[in-house]
Scaffold this motif. Structure first.
Motif, PDB file in Angstrom:
ATOM      1  N   ASN A 238       0.811  -1.223   0.000  1.00  0.00           N
ATOM      2  CA  ASN A 238       0.000   0.000   0.000  1.00  0.00           C
ATOM      3  C   ASN A 238       0.842   1.270   0.000  1.00  0.00           C
ATOM      4  OD1 ASN A 238      -2.219  -1.651   0.081  1.00  0.00           O
ATOM      5  ND2 ASN A 238      -2.600  -1.378   2.269  1.00  0.00           N
ATOM      6  N   THR A 239       2.028   1.183  -0.572  1.00  0.00           N
ATOM      7  CA  THR A 239       2.839   2.389  -0.714  1.00  0.00           C
ATOM      8  C   THR A 239       3.048   2.767  -2.172  1.00  0.00           C
ATOM      9  OG1 THR A 239       4.873   1.077  -0.626  1.00  0.00           O
ATOM     10  CG2 THR A 239       4.067   1.991   1.459  1.00  0.00           C
ATOM     11  N   SER A 240       2.982   1.803  -3.069  1.00  0.00           N
ATOM     12  CA  SER A 240       3.195   2.079  -4.489  1.00  0.00           C
ATOM     13  C   SER A 240       2.382   1.096  -5.314  1.00  0.00           C
ATOM     14  CB  SER A 240       4.684   1.961  -4.844  1.00  0.00           C
ATOM     15  OG  SER A 240       4.887   2.233  -6.215  1.00  0.00           O
ATOM     16  N   TRP A 241       1.466   1.638  -6.147  1.00  0.00           N
ATOM     17  CA  TRP A 241       0.670   0.825  -7.066  1.00  0.00           C
ATOM     18  C   TRP A 241       1.010   1.220  -8.500  1.00  0.00           C
ATOM     19  CZ3 TRP A 241      -4.984   0.988  -4.705  1.00  0.00           C
ATOM     20  CH2 TRP A 241      -4.984   0.264  -3.497  1.00  0.00           C
ATOM     21  N   VAL A 242       0.962   0.247  -9.393  1.00  0.00           N
ATOM     22  CA  VAL A 242       1.140   0.501 -10.824  1.00  0.00           C
ATOM     23  C   VAL A 242      -0.111   0.011 -11.543  1.00  0.00           C
ATOM     24  CG1 VAL A 242       3.659   0.412 -10.791  1.00  0.00           C
ATOM     25  CG2 VAL A 242       2.356  -1.689 -11.118  1.00  0.00           C
ATOM     26  N   ALA A 243      -0.391   0.621 -12.688  1.00  0.00           N
ATOM     27  CA  ALA A 243      -1.624   0.292 -13.403  1.00  0.00           C
ATOM     28  C   ALA A 243      -1.402   0.365 -14.909  1.00  0.00           C
ATOM     29  CB  ALA A 243      -2.750   1.248 -12.992  1.00  0.00           C
ATOM     30  N   ILE A 288     -12.112  -0.599  -6.838  1.00  0.00           N
ATOM     31  CA  ILE A 288     -12.197  -1.964  -6.303  1.00  0.00           C
ATOM     32  C   ILE A 288     -11.003  -2.260  -5.405  1.00  0.00           C
ATOM     33  CG2 ILE A 288     -12.074  -4.405  -6.964  1.00  0.00           C
ATOM     34  CD1 ILE A 288     -13.708  -3.715  -9.446  1.00  0.00           C
ATOM     35  N   ALA A 289      -9.816  -1.815  -5.800  1.00  0.00           N
ATOM     36  CA  ALA A 289      -8.619  -2.060  -5.004  1.00  0.00           C
ATOM     37  C   ALA A 289      -8.715  -1.373  -3.644  1.00  0.00           C
ATOM     38  CB  ALA A 289      -7.377  -1.582  -5.762  1.00  0.00           C
ATOM     39  N   LEU A 290      -9.184  -0.122  -3.631  1.00  0.00           N
ATOM     40  CA  LEU A 290      -9.327   0.600  -2.362  1.00  0.00           C
ATOM     41  C   LEU A 290     -10.349  -0.086  -1.459  1.00  0.00           C
ATOM     42  CD1 LEU A 290      -9.309   4.244  -3.772  1.00  0.00           C
ATOM     43  CD2 LEU A 290      -7.455   3.113  -2.522  1.00  0.00           C
ATOM     44  N   ARG A 295     -11.586  -3.934   3.084  1.00  0.00           N
ATOM     45  CA  ARG A 295     -12.269  -5.144   3.504  1.00  0.00           C
ATOM     46  C   ARG A 295     -11.304  -6.127   4.163  1.00  0.00           C
ATOM     47  NH1 ARG A 295     -12.972 -10.143   1.375  1.00  0.00           N
ATOM     48  NH2 ARG A 295     -11.697  -9.569  -0.426  1.00  0.00           N
ATOM     49  N   GLN A 296     -10.047  -6.156   3.718  1.00  0.00           N
ATOM     50  CA  GLN A 296      -9.047  -7.048   4.294  1.00  0.00           C
ATOM     51  C   GLN A 296      -8.500  -6.548   5.629  1.00  0.00           C
ATOM     52  OE1 GLN A 296      -5.972  -7.580   1.356  1.00  0.00           O
ATOM     53  NE2 GLN A 296      -7.400  -8.252  -0.224  1.00  0.00           N
ATOM     54  N   GLY A 297      -8.869  -5.364   6.009  1.00  0.00           N
ATOM     55  CA  GLY A 297      -8.383  -4.818   7.268  1.00  0.00           C
ATOM     56  C   GLY A 297      -7.053  -4.101   7.151  1.00  0.00           C
ATOM     57  N   ILE A 298      -6.650  -3.770   5.927  1.00  0.00           N
ATOM     58  CA  ILE A 298      -5.399  -3.030   5.727  1.00  0.00           C
ATOM     59  C   ILE A 298      -5.705  -1.828   4.815  1.00  0.00           C
ATOM     60  CG2 ILE A 298      -3.705  -4.854   6.142  1.00  0.00           C
ATOM     61  CD1 ILE A 298      -3.792  -5.568   3.201  1.00  0.00           C
ATOM     62  N   PRO A 299      -6.481  -0.865   5.311  1.00  0.00           N
ATOM     63  CA  PRO A 299      -6.867   0.278   4.474  1.00  0.00           C
ATOM     64  C   PRO A 299      -5.680   1.159   4.128  1.00  0.00           C
ATOM     65  CG  PRO A 299      -7.499   0.656   6.742  1.00  0.00           C
ATOM     66  CD  PRO A 299      -7.001  -0.760   6.688  1.00  0.00           C
ATOM     67  N   ILE A 300      -5.865   1.959   3.101  1.00  0.00           N
ATOM     68  CA  ILE A 300      -4.815   2.869   2.649  1.00  0.00           C
ATOM     69  C   ILE A 300      -4.751   4.060   3.596  1.00  0.00           C
ATOM     70  CG2 ILE A 300      -3.928   4.193   0.712  1.00  0.00           C
ATOM     71  CD1 ILE A 300      -4.174   1.182   0.215  1.00  0.00           C
ATOM     72  N   GLU A 301      -3.570   4.314   4.112  1.00  0.00           N
ATOM     73  CA  GLU A 301      -3.401   5.498   4.954  1.00  0.00           C
ATOM     74  C   GLU A 301      -3.230   6.726   4.060  1.00  0.00           C
ATOM     75  OE1 GLU A 301      -0.180   4.952   7.611  1.00  0.00           O
ATOM     76  OE2 GLU A 301      -0.967   3.097   8.487  1.00  0.00           O
ATOM     77  N   PRO A 302      -3.954   7.798   4.322  1.00  0.00           N
ATOM     78  CA  PRO A 302      -3.879   8.992   3.470  1.00  0.00           C
ATOM     79  C   PRO A 302      -2.455   9.518   3.328  1.00  0.00           C
ATOM     80  CG  PRO A 302      -5.702   9.158   5.013  1.00  0.00           C
ATOM     81  CD  PRO A 302      -4.919   7.970   5.422  1.00  0.00           C
ATOM     82  N   GLY A 303      -2.100   9.822   2.093  1.00  0.00           N
ATOM     83  CA  GLY A 303      -0.811  10.434   1.819  1.00  0.00           C
ATOM     84  C   GLY A 303       0.351   9.466   1.736  1.00  0.00           C
ATOM     85  N   THR A 304       0.105   8.139   1.830  1.00  0.00           N
ATOM     86  CA  THR A 304       1.214   7.167   1.809  1.00  0.00           C
ATOM     87  C   THR A 304       1.293   6.384   0.504  1.00  0.00           C
ATOM     88  OG1 THR A 304      -0.176   5.444   2.806  1.00  0.00           O
ATOM     89  CG2 THR A 304       1.068   6.888   4.304  1.00  0.00           C
ATOM     90  N   LEU A 305       0.300   6.537  -0.389  1.00  0.00           N
ATOM     91  CA  LEU A 305       0.236   5.708  -1.594  1.00  0.00           C
ATOM     92  C   LEU A 305       0.469   6.551  -2.835  1.00  0.00           C
ATOM     93  CD1 LEU A 305      -0.441   3.031  -3.070  1.00  0.00           C
ATOM     94  CD2 LEU A 305      -2.859   3.724  -2.983  1.00  0.00           C
ATOM     95  N   SER A 306       1.248   6.007  -3.770  1.00  0.00           N
ATOM     96  CA  SER A 306       1.409   6.618  -5.091  1.00  0.00           C
ATOM     97  C   SER A 306       0.849   5.670  -6.142  1.00  0.00           C
ATOM     98  CB  SER A 306       2.890   6.905  -5.385  1.00  0.00           C
ATOM     99  OG  SER A 306       3.634   5.698  -5.480  1.00  0.00           O
ATOM    100  N   HIS A 307       0.265   6.249  -7.184  1.00  0.00           N
ATOM    101  CA  HIS A 307      -0.335   5.475  -8.272  1.00  0.00           C
ATOM    102  C   HIS A 307       0.411   5.812  -9.554  1.00  0.00           C
ATOM    103  CE1 HIS A 307      -3.123   4.637 -11.578  1.00  0.00           C
ATOM    104  NE2 HIS A 307      -3.713   3.761 -10.774  1.00  0.00           N
ATOM    105  N   HIS A 308       1.092   4.784 -10.135  1.00  0.00           N
ATOM    106  CA  HIS A 308       1.925   4.999 -11.320  1.00  0.00           C
ATOM    107  C   HIS A 308       1.278   4.353 -12.531  1.00  0.00           C
ATOM    108  CE1 HIS A 308       5.658   5.667 -13.571  1.00  0.00           C
ATOM    109  NE2 HIS A 308       5.479   4.448 -14.064  1.00  0.00           N
ATOM    110  N   LEU A 326      -9.021  13.130  -4.411  1.00  0.00           N
ATOM    111  CA  LEU A 326      -9.978  12.908  -3.328  1.00  0.00           C
ATOM    112  C   LEU A 326      -9.508  11.805  -2.380  1.00  0.00           C
ATOM    113  CD1 LEU A 326     -13.353  13.163  -5.286  1.00  0.00           C
ATOM    114  CD2 LEU A 326     -12.425  14.823  -3.651  1.00  0.00           C
ATOM    115  N   GLU A 327      -8.856  10.789  -2.912  1.00  0.00           N
ATOM    116  CA  GLU A 327      -8.368   9.679  -2.076  1.00  0.00           C
ATOM    117  C   GLU A 327      -6.999   9.980  -1.475  1.00  0.00           C
ATOM    118  OE1 GLU A 327     -10.049   7.181  -1.208  1.00  0.00           O
ATOM    119  OE2 GLU A 327     -11.729   7.204  -2.619  1.00  0.00           O
ATOM    120  N   ASN A 328      -6.454  11.151  -1.765  1.00  0.00           N
ATOM    121  CA  ASN A 328      -5.137  11.542  -1.261  1.00  0.00           C
ATOM    122  C   ASN A 328      -4.052  10.566  -1.723  1.00  0.00           C
ATOM    123  OD1 ASN A 328      -3.262  13.119   0.010  1.00  0.00           O
ATOM    124  ND2 ASN A 328      -3.887  12.596   2.105  1.00  0.00           N
ATOM    125  N   ILE A 329      -4.122  10.240  -3.014  1.00  0.00           N
ATOM    126  CA  ILE A 329      -3.144   9.346  -3.633  1.00  0.00           C
ATOM    127  C   ILE A 329      -2.283  10.179  -4.581  1.00  0.00           C
ATOM    128  CG2 ILE A 329      -2.811   7.333  -5.127  1.00  0.00           C
ATOM    129  CD1 ILE A 329      -5.512   6.296  -4.175  1.00  0.00           C
TER     130      ILE A 329
END
Length: 416
Positions: A238-243, A288-290, A295-308, A326-329
């Motif tokens: 939950n620190t770096s996602w690629v798409a 869906i990923a968010l 749902r898994q109990g490991i939500p995204i903490e605001p300001g910690t995730l980047s989307h590449h 809006l999601e602070n990503i």
């Protein structure tokens, strides 16, 4: 009593022929008299006398030396012809390079023996061409109460395990991953053994084909910078996602499939399929990923995730960019026309096209509609995340890699 006349008897008879020939009126009488004295048949003595005259040049015919040479050449020709026939029959498994398994060698000797070839001749030909085997080994193999070799038993067990994965997702593995998968199933097996048995079964895994470009860069030059800079590693989930997204051909037209992947464990955290390339194609898997992470109990903490992503118009659209805000990503966009800036995602899409779309493992038959692609993709994503072995993760699955991370943090969090 020996069947062959001793050479000393023949030499004695030849000396008698030479010493007493003048004492007899004819060669027939001489041969008959000498035959009685040395204890051989009259016809045998007569042949000896005739051959002695030929060797001395007193009578036309083929000398003994010439006969021996002819006999030797005939035997050599017979041997070469037999070797050639055996070698032609053995070409099927000798050309593979590695030594064939012992049951295959023994079955081949059985076939050659049934065709009239001697066991020794077959073993000699195989030995001369890089497959050493002794005749006594074959005869020991043929014994009814012989012990079965440990390698034979192990090969049978591994072969059975390989056959069972045909048509299953694990059947897509090559030699290296198949070896690790077998070890996880409890088999103590070497890479060379798996390589040999898979080659015998004609199992090669799947290979990626040529990748096609699907995204179109936005004409607007204003976009986010590249935060990854080709560094596809992350300190935690939950620190770096690629798409990225790709396309699939169906009977009803193109179907586009978009993915979101967590860089830390290379886990697919969201995906979506659609018949068009509008912004919803890439926005839906992000939502869906968010939701799934929460749902898994490991939500995204605001300001910690980047989307590449790449510079496709879908990822640079106002609607998608506003959702990230809006999601602070933090948004991250690679350079135009450079696949290396999103290499991890390109690699995973290549796996998807090779292992899922190009095979019938996850869907039997052609893809007719969007529903067929969704069904196959759902099965592949589940296998990819939970059961597929990844070399870059130490032959673990993405889920196992994430679980190991949280298990290592648990003692620290409990102390805190």
């Amino acid at each position: 009593m020996p069947k062959k006349i001793d050479a000393a008897v023949k030499e004695r008879a030849l000396r008698m022929f030479a010493d007493h020939r003048r004492d007899y009126p004819s060669d027939t009488a001489l041969a008959e008299a000498v035959a009685k004295k040395v204890g051989v048949g009259r016809e045998t003595a007569r042949r000896w006398l005739v051959q002695a005259d030929i060797n001395a040049g007193d009578r036309p015919g083929v000398t003994s030396d010439a006969q021996a040479e002819i006999k030797r050449l005939k035997a050599e020709v017979k041997k070469l012809r037999e070797d050639n026939e055996i070698l032609k029959s053995a070409t099927g498994f000798l050309r593979r390079g590695a030594r064939p398994p012992q049951p295959l060698i023994m079955a081949f000797i059985d076939d050659m023996r049934a065709s009239g070839h001697a066991v020794e001749s077959t073993c000699r030909v195989l030995t001369e061409h890089g497959c050493p085997v002794a005749a006594r080994t074959y005869r020991s193999w043929r014994q009814a109460n012989r012990p079965i070799a440990a390698r034979t038993v192990k090969d049978a067990v591994i072969t059975n395990a390989l056959i069972t994965v045909r048509g299953a997702p694990e059947g897509l593995y090559g030699r290296r991953k198949m070896t690790h998968w077998l070890r996880r199933q409890g088999h103590d097996v070497a890479f060379c053994t798996v390589d040999r048995l898979m080659r015998d079964l004609g199992m090669n895994g799947v290979r990626r084909g040529r990748q096609l470009r699907t995204t179109i860069p936005s004409r607007d030059g204003r976009r986010a910078g590249d935060l990854l800079d080709r560094d596809f590693t992350a300190p935690a989930p939950n620190t770096s996602w690629v798409a990225d997204f790709t396309y699939c051909r169906t009977w009803t037209g193109f179907v586009y499939v978009a993915f979101v992947v967590d860089v830390y464990a290379q886990r697919i955290v969201g995906w979506h399929a659609a018949t068009n390339k509008r912004t919803d194609l890439v926005l839906t898997p992000l939502r869906i990923a968010l939701w799934d992470r929460h749902r898994q109990g490991i939500p995204i903490e605001p300001g910690t995730l980047s989307h590449h992503s790449d510079a496709g118009s879908q990822y640079t659209s106002i609607r998608f960019t506003e959702h990230l805000e809006l999601e602070n990503i933090a948004p991250s966009i690679g350079t135009v026309g450079d696949a290396y800036d999103n290499a991890l995602m390109e690699s995973i899409i290549g796996l998807f096209k090779t292992e899922c779309i190009a095979t019938t493992v996850f869907h039997d038959g052609p893809y007719r509609t969007l529903a067929d692609v969704e069904y196959a993709t759902a099965g592949w994503v589940d296998w990819y995340n939970h059961r597929r072995l990844h070399g870059s993760l130490g032959m673990n699955t993405p889920v196992e890699h994430e679980q190991a991370y949280y298990a290592a943090r648990q003692p620290v969090e409990s102390i805190t």
